[in-house]
Design an enzyme around this catalytic site. Structure first.
Site, PDB file in Angstrom:
ATOM      1  N   GLU A   1      59.616  28.039 -24.488  1.00 23.01           N
ATOM      2  CA  GLU A   1      60.515  26.922 -24.833  1.00 23.01           C
ATOM      3  C   GLU A   1      60.422  26.509 -26.300  1.00 23.01           C
ATOM      4  O   GLU A   1      60.285  25.329 -26.619  1.00 23.01           O
ATOM      5  CB  GLU A   1      60.247  25.736 -23.895  1.00 23.01           C
ATOM      6  CG  GLU A   1      60.430  26.123 -22.432  1.00 23.01           C
ATOM      7  CD  GLU A   1      60.077  25.020 -21.434  1.00 23.01           C
ATOM      8  OE1 GLU A   1      59.673  23.933 -21.871  1.00 23.01           O
ATOM      9  OE2 GLU A   1      60.208  25.269 -20.232  1.00 23.01           O
TER      10      GLU A   1
ATOM     11  N   ASP B   1      62.400  31.125 -22.310  1.00 22.36           N
ATOM     12  CA  ASP B   1      63.079  29.831 -22.525  1.00 22.36           C
ATOM     13  C   ASP B   1      64.063  29.524 -21.403  1.00 22.36           C
ATOM     14  O   ASP B   1      64.409  30.404 -20.617  1.00 22.36           O
ATOM     15  CB  ASP B   1      63.810  29.830 -23.877  1.00 22.36           C
ATOM     16  CG  ASP B   1      63.671  28.476 -24.582  1.00 22.36           C
ATOM     17  OD1 ASP B   1      63.781  27.430 -23.908  1.00 22.36           O
ATOM     18  OD2 ASP B   1      63.449  28.472 -25.807  1.00 22.36           O
TER      19      ASP B   1
ATOM     20  N   GLU C   1      61.657  32.463 -13.907  1.00 21.64           N
ATOM     21  CA  GLU C   1      61.390  31.225 -13.144  1.00 21.64           C
ATOM     22  C   GLU C   1      62.576  30.865 -12.255  1.00 21.64           C
ATOM     23  O   GLU C   1      62.975  29.698 -12.169  1.00 21.64           O
ATOM     24  CB  GLU C   1      61.094  30.073 -14.111  1.00 21.64           C
ATOM     25  CG  GLU C   1      59.970  30.359 -15.084  1.00 21.64           C
ATOM     26  CD  GLU C   1      59.596  29.174 -15.962  1.00 21.64           C
ATOM     27  OE1 GLU C   1      59.972  28.028 -15.662  1.00 21.64           O
ATOM     28  OE2 GLU C   1      58.911  29.413 -16.978  1.00 21.64           O
TER      29      GLU C   1
HETATM   30  O1  G3I Z   1      46.975  18.273 -11.504  1.00 20.19           O
HETATM   31  C1  G3I Z   1      47.421  16.920 -11.653  1.00 20.19           C
HETATM   32  C2  G3I Z   1      46.745  16.040 -10.638  1.00 20.19           C
HETATM   33  O2  G3I Z   1      45.363  16.031 -10.890  1.00 20.19           O
HETATM   34  C3  G3I Z   1      47.357  14.635 -10.754  1.00 20.19           C
HETATM   35  O3  G3I Z   1      46.808  13.823  -9.782  1.00 20.19           O
HETATM   36  C4  G3I Z   1      48.855  14.685 -10.579  1.00 20.19           C
HETATM   37  C5  G3I Z   1      49.531  13.329 -10.746  1.00 20.19           C
HETATM   38  O4  G3I Z   1      50.786  13.410 -11.350  1.00 20.19           O
HETATM   39  O5  G3I Z   1      49.393  15.548 -11.553  1.00 20.19           O
HETATM   40  C6  G3I Z   1      48.913  16.865 -11.441  1.00 20.19           C
HETATM   41  O6  G3I Z   1      49.473  17.614 -12.450  1.00 20.19           O
HETATM   42  C7  G3I Z   1      50.842  17.945 -12.284  1.00 20.19           C
HETATM   43  C8  G3I Z   1      50.954  19.457 -12.354  1.00 20.19           C
HETATM   44  O7  G3I Z   1      52.301  19.846 -12.332  1.00 20.19           O
HETATM   45  C9  G3I Z   1      50.228  20.144 -11.189  1.00 20.19           C
HETATM   46  O8  G3I Z   1      50.807  19.769  -9.983  1.00 20.19           O
HETATM   47  C10 G3I Z   1      51.636  17.324 -13.425  1.00 20.19           C
HETATM   48  O9  G3I Z   1      51.644  15.911 -13.283  1.00 20.19           O
HETATM   49  C11 G3I Z   1      53.036  17.851 -13.419  1.00 20.19           C
HETATM   50  O10 G3I Z   1      53.714  17.400 -14.591  1.00 20.19           O
HETATM   51  C12 G3I Z   1      53.024  19.360 -13.440  1.00 20.19           C
HETATM   52  O11 G3I Z   1      54.342  19.819 -13.372  1.00 20.19           O
HETATM   53  C13 G3I Z   1      54.531  21.178 -13.725  1.00 20.19           C
HETATM   54  C14 G3I Z   1      55.463  21.277 -14.930  1.00 20.19           C
HETATM   55  O12 G3I Z   1      55.703  22.645 -15.221  1.00 20.19           O
HETATM   56  C15 G3I Z   1      54.849  20.628 -16.162  1.00 20.19           C
HETATM   57  O13 G3I Z   1      55.713  20.730 -17.234  1.00 20.19           O
HETATM   58  C16 G3I Z   1      55.158  21.885 -12.537  1.00 20.19           C
HETATM   59  O14 G3I Z   1      54.226  21.914 -11.452  1.00 20.19           O
HETATM   60  C17 G3I Z   1      55.548  23.312 -12.924  1.00 20.19           C
HETATM   61  O15 G3I Z   1      56.302  23.879 -11.895  1.00 20.19           O
HETATM   62  C18 G3I Z   1      56.399  23.273 -14.180  1.00 20.19           C
HETATM   63  O16 G3I Z   1      56.689  24.595 -14.563  1.00 20.19           O
HETATM   64  C19 G3I Z   1      57.554  24.736 -15.687  1.00 20.19           C
HETATM   65  C20 G3I Z   1      57.195  26.026 -16.398  1.00 20.19           C
HETATM   66  O17 G3I Z   1      55.830  26.043 -16.730  1.00 20.19           O
HETATM   67  C21 G3I Z   1      58.049  26.199 -17.669  1.00 20.19           C
HETATM   68  N1  G3I Z   1      59.442  26.113 -17.360  1.00 20.19           N
HETATM   69  C22 G3I Z   1      59.873  24.960 -16.595  1.00 20.19           C
HETATM   70  C23 G3I Z   1      59.048  24.843 -15.304  1.00 20.19           C
HETATM   71  C24 G3I Z   1      59.544  23.694 -14.455  1.00 20.19           C
HETATM   72  O18 G3I Z   1      59.361  22.472 -15.118  1.00 20.19           O
END
Ligand code: G3I
Length: 406
Positions: free
Chosen positions: A192, A242, A310
């Protein structure tokens, strides 16, 4: 005399049995003889109940095997899914042959502070991949998100100099890629890097490193990351990944221009990752047009490819703010046929020598990041396997497509 009698009784029995069998086979009722003499497809129709087949069932098809002649099929997952004997484990082994960690190989997870590297999760995935002959994608080395602050600040909270950040970047990329030399087949080196309004994203990487070599362009952090990754593992495929490249022509053109200039400078980029977080309003023709733009890069490197990294298909268009969708027959027909059109396009890409692999962002609806995003409380159904691990009708439409194209 006794032997003669016995022989004639046996003969009579044999004749009677043959007549009964022959009569049975002309009956209208289906029987095992009908199943064994039918084609493979008919057999499947007799034996597989499409509404009640679980993705891990022994007699379920395998998605990656169905598309093997065109491209690999993978999924994002979490390391907790790899517990042998569980349904999740069986699904992963059976349905996919490329794997990427949804969160556990991002910079905040793998390199949370300067002196700490966590290799455990990706090590486990590599071990699994070696055992089951699967491909591993490393996601991702450099990103503006899920990247810890220590990269950009010193102990006093001041932003570091370009020299310091370049040193940290090279150390980060070299350490991780060297650790997995020959084991992680593909890296999303940078994720990205483009902004939403065109041009480079205004990230800390861009702000601090900028035009480091003074040659007039400001994507030097990308060049440094790819060069370091290639030096650490010359055989790994290196991808720039991206979103919206499939739907925004201006973003596809920005990507094309930037990668073209880097390839001409000899930067080792092997392909572009199209995330493809698409939705029910997705336009296949726009995607084909944008991929044609990107694939002009083949004139510089004939081996240059795209990877779909993705994929998911949201049931809500971007402007829709509702939290629920009714899965009516009409809606499912639209959803299934869009998935089928998308995969038909992937087959065309593969036959043109453009596409190497298609990776879903998750393998069942219940685990998708699209539940609750971008609208809180939303329930979404963007994948091919439902919350109970049953194969959805969209899955079957892809199996039918693969069969019809084979
Ligand atoms: O691990 C913590 C946990 O300890 C905490 O209690 C909880 C509370 O919010 O958060 C947990 O972390 C979360 C993490 O996922 C694991 O579940 C984050 O808040 C959350 O923001 C994170 O989201 C991920 C996101 O990327 C972050 O930008 C998504 O799972 C994941 O699917 C997503 O993947 C991205 C790709 O890497 C790049 N392209 C877009 C795609 C979708 O957004």
């Amino acid at each position: 005399m006794k032997l003669k009698q016995l022989l004639s009784v046996l003969l009579a029995f044999t004749v009677l049995f043959s007549v009964m069998t022959a009569c049975g086979s002309t009956s209208d009722e289906p029987d095992s003889a009908v199943t064994t003499s039918s084609t493979e497809a008919e057999e499947e129709a007799v034996t597989v109940d499409r509404d009640n087949t679980y993705a891990y069932d022994e007699d379920a098809p395998s998605l990656y095997e169905a598309f093997a002649q065109w491209f690999k099929v993978g999924t994002a997952m979490n390391i907790s899914d790899l517990v042998e004997g569980t349904e999740e484990f069986e699904i992963l082994v059976k349905q996919y042959n490329v794997f990427t960690l949804e969160n556990e190989s991002k910079p905040d997870a793998m390199h949370p502070s300067e002196d700490v590297y966590n290799f455990d999760a990706l090590d486990q995935l590599v071990e699994f991949a070696n055992e089951y002959d699967k491909t591993v994608r490393g996601h991702t080395l450099v990103w503006h998100s899920q990247c810890p602050d220590w990269f950009f600040y010193d102990d006093d909270g001041n932003t570091v100099s370009a020299d310091v950040l370049v040193e940290r970047l090279i150390e980060h990329v070299t350490t991780i890629v060297s650790h997995y030399k020959g084991e992680v087949d593909v890296w999303d080196v940078c994720n990205e890097v483009l902004g939403d309004s065109g041009g480079l994203r205004d990230s800390m990487w861009y702000q601090i490193i900028g035009d480091y070599d003074g040659d007039g362009d400001s994507y030097d952090y990308i060049e440094i990351a790819f060069t370091a990754a290639h030096e650490a593992d010359p055989d790994a495929r290196l991808i720039i990944n991206d979103y919206s490249l499939e739907s925004s022509e201006s973003k596809a053109i920005s990507m094309y221009m930037m990668v073209k200039s880097m390839l001409e400078e000899g930067i080792p980029i092997d392909g572009i990752g199209l995330q493809m977080h698409v939705d029910i309003g997705f336009d296949v023709e726009t995607c084909k047009n944008n991929v044609e733009i990107l694939m002009k890069l083949k004139s510089i490197d004939p081996d240059f490819v795209i990877e779909v990294t993705e994929l998911d298909l949201s049931c809500f268009t971007w402007s829709d703010t509702s939290t629920e969708v009714e899965l009516t027959d009409e809606f499912l027909e639209q959803f299934d046929s869009l998935y089928s059109d998308i995969f038909e396009m992937f087959i065309e890409f593969s036959e043109a020598g453009y596409l190497d692999s298609v990776v879903f962002w998750g393998y069942y609806d219940g685990m998708s990041w699209l539940n609750g995003y971008p609208v809180s409380g939303r329930t979404n159904y963007p994948l091919l396997i439902d919350r109970d691990y049953k194969l959805k009708s969209a899955y079957w439409s892809l199996i039918d497509l693969a069969e019809s194209k084979s």
